[in-house]
Design a protein around this motif. Structure first.
Motif, PDB file in Angstrom:
ATOM      1  N   ILE A 215      36.038  61.346  21.017  1.00 60.05           N
ATOM      2  CA  ILE A 215      35.971  60.818  19.653  1.00 60.05           C
ATOM      3  C   ILE A 215      36.526  59.404  19.559  1.00 60.05           C
ATOM      4  O   ILE A 215      35.925  58.517  18.939  1.00 60.05           O
ATOM      5  CB  ILE A 215      36.689  61.771  18.677  1.00 60.05           C
ATOM      6  CG1 ILE A 215      35.807  62.986  18.417  1.00 60.05           C
ATOM      7  CG2 ILE A 215      37.021  61.063  17.366  1.00 60.05           C
ATOM      8  CD1 ILE A 215      36.395  63.982  17.458  1.00 60.05           C
ATOM      9  N   LEU A 216      37.689  59.155  20.155  1.00 62.74           N
ATOM     10  CA  LEU A 216      38.274  57.812  20.085  1.00 62.74           C
ATOM     11  C   LEU A 216      37.345  56.774  20.698  1.00 62.74           C
ATOM     12  O   LEU A 216      37.056  55.735  20.078  1.00 62.74           O
ATOM     13  CB  LEU A 216      39.624  57.793  20.793  1.00 62.74           C
ATOM     14  CG  LEU A 216      40.247  56.399  21.003  1.00 62.74           C
ATOM     15  CD1 LEU A 216      40.498  55.709  19.674  1.00 62.74           C
ATOM     16  CD2 LEU A 216      41.525  56.502  21.811  1.00 62.74           C
ATOM     17  N   PHE A 217      36.846  57.041  21.893  1.00 62.16           N
ATOM     18  CA  PHE A 217      35.964  56.087  22.564  1.00 62.16           C
ATOM     19  C   PHE A 217      34.633  55.955  21.828  1.00 62.16           C
ATOM     20  O   PHE A 217      34.059  54.862  21.756  1.00 62.16           O
ATOM     21  CB  PHE A 217      35.732  56.513  24.007  1.00 62.16           C
ATOM     22  CG  PHE A 217      36.942  56.393  24.876  1.00 62.16           C
ATOM     23  CD1 PHE A 217      37.331  55.167  25.394  1.00 62.16           C
ATOM     24  CD2 PHE A 217      37.725  57.504  25.178  1.00 62.16           C
ATOM     25  CE1 PHE A 217      38.451  55.048  26.194  1.00 62.16           C
ATOM     26  CE2 PHE A 217      38.846  57.399  25.968  1.00 62.16           C
ATOM     27  CZ  PHE A 217      39.212  56.158  26.481  1.00 62.16           C
ATOM     28  N   ALA A 218      34.125  57.072  21.285  1.00 71.18           N
ATOM     29  CA  ALA A 218      32.867  56.997  20.540  1.00 71.18           C
ATOM     30  C   ALA A 218      33.016  56.081  19.327  1.00 71.18           C
ATOM     31  O   ALA A 218      32.110  55.303  19.012  1.00 71.18           O
ATOM     32  CB  ALA A 218      32.444  58.401  20.095  1.00 71.18           C
ATOM     33  N   ALA A 219      34.151  56.162  18.647  1.00 72.94           N
ATOM     34  CA  ALA A 219      34.380  55.296  17.489  1.00 72.94           C
ATOM     35  C   ALA A 219      34.412  53.825  17.900  1.00 72.94           C
ATOM     36  O   ALA A 219      33.829  52.960  17.232  1.00 72.94           O
ATOM     37  CB  ALA A 219      35.697  55.686  16.814  1.00 72.94           C
TER      38      ALA A 219
ATOM     39  N   PHE B 136      34.472  62.236  32.873  1.00 73.08           N
ATOM     40  CA  PHE B 136      33.044  61.913  32.953  1.00 73.08           C
ATOM     41  C   PHE B 136      32.232  62.704  31.928  1.00 73.08           C
ATOM     42  O   PHE B 136      31.255  62.189  31.358  1.00 73.08           O
ATOM     43  CB  PHE B 136      32.528  62.158  34.366  1.00 73.08           C
ATOM     44  CG  PHE B 136      32.987  61.134  35.356  1.00 73.08           C
ATOM     45  CD1 PHE B 136      32.362  59.899  35.440  1.00 73.08           C
ATOM     46  CD2 PHE B 136      34.059  61.384  36.188  1.00 73.08           C
ATOM     47  CE1 PHE B 136      32.785  58.937  36.335  1.00 73.08           C
ATOM     48  CE2 PHE B 136      34.498  60.431  37.095  1.00 73.08           C
ATOM     49  CZ  PHE B 136      33.860  59.203  37.172  1.00 73.08           C
ATOM     50  N   GLY B 137      32.616  63.951  31.678  1.00 76.01           N
ATOM     51  CA  GLY B 137      31.952  64.707  30.621  1.00 76.01           C
ATOM     52  C   GLY B 137      32.200  64.093  29.254  1.00 76.01           C
ATOM     53  O   GLY B 137      31.289  64.002  28.425  1.00 76.01           O
ATOM     54  N   GLY B 138      33.448  63.644  29.027  1.00 79.27           N
ATOM     55  CA  GLY B 138      33.749  62.956  27.772  1.00 79.27           C
ATOM     56  C   GLY B 138      32.976  61.664  27.636  1.00 79.27           C
ATOM     57  O   GLY B 138      32.543  61.299  26.533  1.00 79.27           O
ATOM     58  N   ALA B 139      32.780  60.945  28.755  1.00 80.33           N
ATOM     59  CA  ALA B 139      32.007  59.697  28.711  1.00 80.33           C
ATOM     60  C   ALA B 139      30.563  59.959  28.307  1.00 80.33           C
ATOM     61  O   ALA B 139      29.970  59.196  27.525  1.00 80.33           O
ATOM     62  CB  ALA B 139      32.060  58.998  30.068  1.00 80.33           C
ATOM     63  N   VAL B 140      29.972  61.035  28.832  1.00 80.36           N
ATOM     64  CA  VAL B 140      28.605  61.397  28.430  1.00 80.36           C
ATOM     65  C   VAL B 140      28.571  61.715  26.936  1.00 80.36           C
ATOM     66  O   VAL B 140      27.655  61.280  26.211  1.00 80.36           O
ATOM     67  CB  VAL B 140      28.108  62.604  29.248  1.00 80.36           C
ATOM     68  CG1 VAL B 140      26.771  63.099  28.718  1.00 80.36           C
ATOM     69  CG2 VAL B 140      27.986  62.229  30.723  1.00 80.36           C
ATOM     70  N   PHE B 141      29.566  62.432  26.448  1.00 87.53           N
ATOM     71  CA  PHE B 141      29.622  62.781  25.033  1.00 87.53           C
ATOM     72  C   PHE B 141      29.723  61.539  24.163  1.00 87.53           C
ATOM     73  O   PHE B 141      28.998  61.408  23.170  1.00 87.53           O
ATOM     74  CB  PHE B 141      30.823  63.707  24.771  1.00 87.53           C
ATOM     75  CG  PHE B 141      30.469  65.160  24.767  1.00 87.53           C
ATOM     76  CD1 PHE B 141      30.801  65.964  23.698  1.00 87.53           C
ATOM     77  CD2 PHE B 141      29.806  65.733  25.837  1.00 87.53           C
ATOM     78  CE1 PHE B 141      30.476  67.316  23.690  1.00 87.53           C
ATOM     79  CE2 PHE B 141      29.481  67.070  25.847  1.00 87.53           C
ATOM     80  CZ  PHE B 141      29.811  67.872  24.770  1.00 87.53           C
TER      81      PHE B 141
END
Length: 327
Positions: free
Chosen positions: A203-207, A109-114
């Motif tokens: 990073i992967l999901f953000a891309a 969930f923290g990664g999702a916010v990022f």
């Protein structure tokens, strides 16, 4: 609305039974002998047979699965006796999940916010200024994010920001609520220890999201209702907020729910590199020792979490998008 929710719940239950059954069959066919973990290496053939009979491991897999499913229904997913106990250390599987699930959840969930904080502004800016320097920079970021493996990124982050610059800790975790005595804890220490794992995981999901948001915004900007709003003299910021972004980000809601669920499976790489005591690390350790109850317990818990998240997203999407029929 009620019929829609009931149908989704029934479909989630069917998927749960199918996934757990297939997983149980696969684990049953693995050429391992968990009885030896119970009886020890010096056990005789009679000891092994007695242990197998006592724990029900000498029964057909469908009988074992039915008992397993019955315990889940009777005790709940994280009930004490729901998924049995570890073959290796005799610890209840529910305790393993309760101890480790918060770590994985905080990572996901923290990664999702990022990744949302990164992808939304970059994707919108790239769509508003196509072929510009910002758009080309976003394209480079997308290529790097999709191509680089999380383990590779994690090692680079650890070397640069952990070892060389010493800005973040290496290979440790700080508990948010109940840190062990003498160990770091609290919200500040927790966020400090999780910052690099969040960046690696995001990073992967953000891309992927940058590319998705860019395409969605460009497509929405060419719709008739957007041109009509501008023709009527609506201010550009209202057109952007109420007409473009509101409709362009609708697919992101569904995508976000699926990717949060998917991220629980991919968290194992990040947890392994950063030594986070989450569910992914528990699965790796259980596979190394053929501790199948732990592996099966994590699979069941993750499957349930995925189904619940997808169910919530389906219902929310039906409320957000009036074009979706609830009946």
């Amino acid at each position: 609305m009620t019929r829609y929710v009931i149908r989704r719940i029934l479909w989630a239950l069917v998927l749960f039974v199918v996934v757990t059954f297939v997983s149980y069959v696969i684990f049953f066919l693995i050429p391992a002998d968990p009885v030896k973990l119970f009886a020890g290496r010096q056990a005789t053939a009679e000891d092994l047979a007695r242990a197998a009979h006592y724990y029900g491991l000498d029964q057909p897999f469908y009988v074992q699965y039915w008992k397993f499913l019955s315990r889940l229904v009777a005790n709940g997913i994280i009930g004490k006796h729901a998924m049995g106990f570890s073959y290796a250390n005799r610890q209840w599987i529910s305790h393993v999940i309760k101890d480790r699930a918060p770590v994985t959840a905080s990572l996901v969930f923290g990664g999702a916010v990022f990744w949302m904080l990164i992808s939304v502004p970059i994707g919108i800016l790239s769509a508003l200024r196509p072929r510009s320097l910002a758009d080309r920079g976003a394209t480079i970021f997308v290529f790097i994010g999709i191509s680089a493996h999380p383990v590779f990124l994690a090692l680079i982050f650890l070397y640069i920001f952990g070892y060389k610059l010493q800005l973040f800790p290496i290979g440790s975790y700080a508990d948010f609520f109940n840190p062990p005595e003498g160990q770091p804890g609290g919200p500040i220490q927790w966020a400090w220890h999780m910052f690099l794992p969040w960046c690696t995981f995001a990073i992967l999901f953000a891309a992927l999201y940058v590319r998705m948001i860019r395409a969605s915004v460009i497509e929405t900007m060419s719709e008739d209702y957007v041109r009509t709003a501008r023709a009527k003299g609506a201010p550009e910021w209202i057109v952007m907020r109420s007409h473009i972004l509101r409709n362009a980000l609708l697919p992101i809601v569904t995508m976000l729910g699926m990717d949060i669920a998917l991220g629980m499976g991919g968290a194992v790489f990040t947890e392994s590199v950063y030594s986070l005591p989450g569910l992914g690390q528990a699965v790796v350790q259980s596979l190394e020792t053929f501790d199948l109850p732990v592996t099966m317990g994590v699979v069941v818990f993750a499957t349930t979490a995925v189904l619940i998240v997808n169910l919530i997203v389906d219902i929310l999407y039906a409320f957000i998008d009036p074009r979706i029929k609830l009946a």
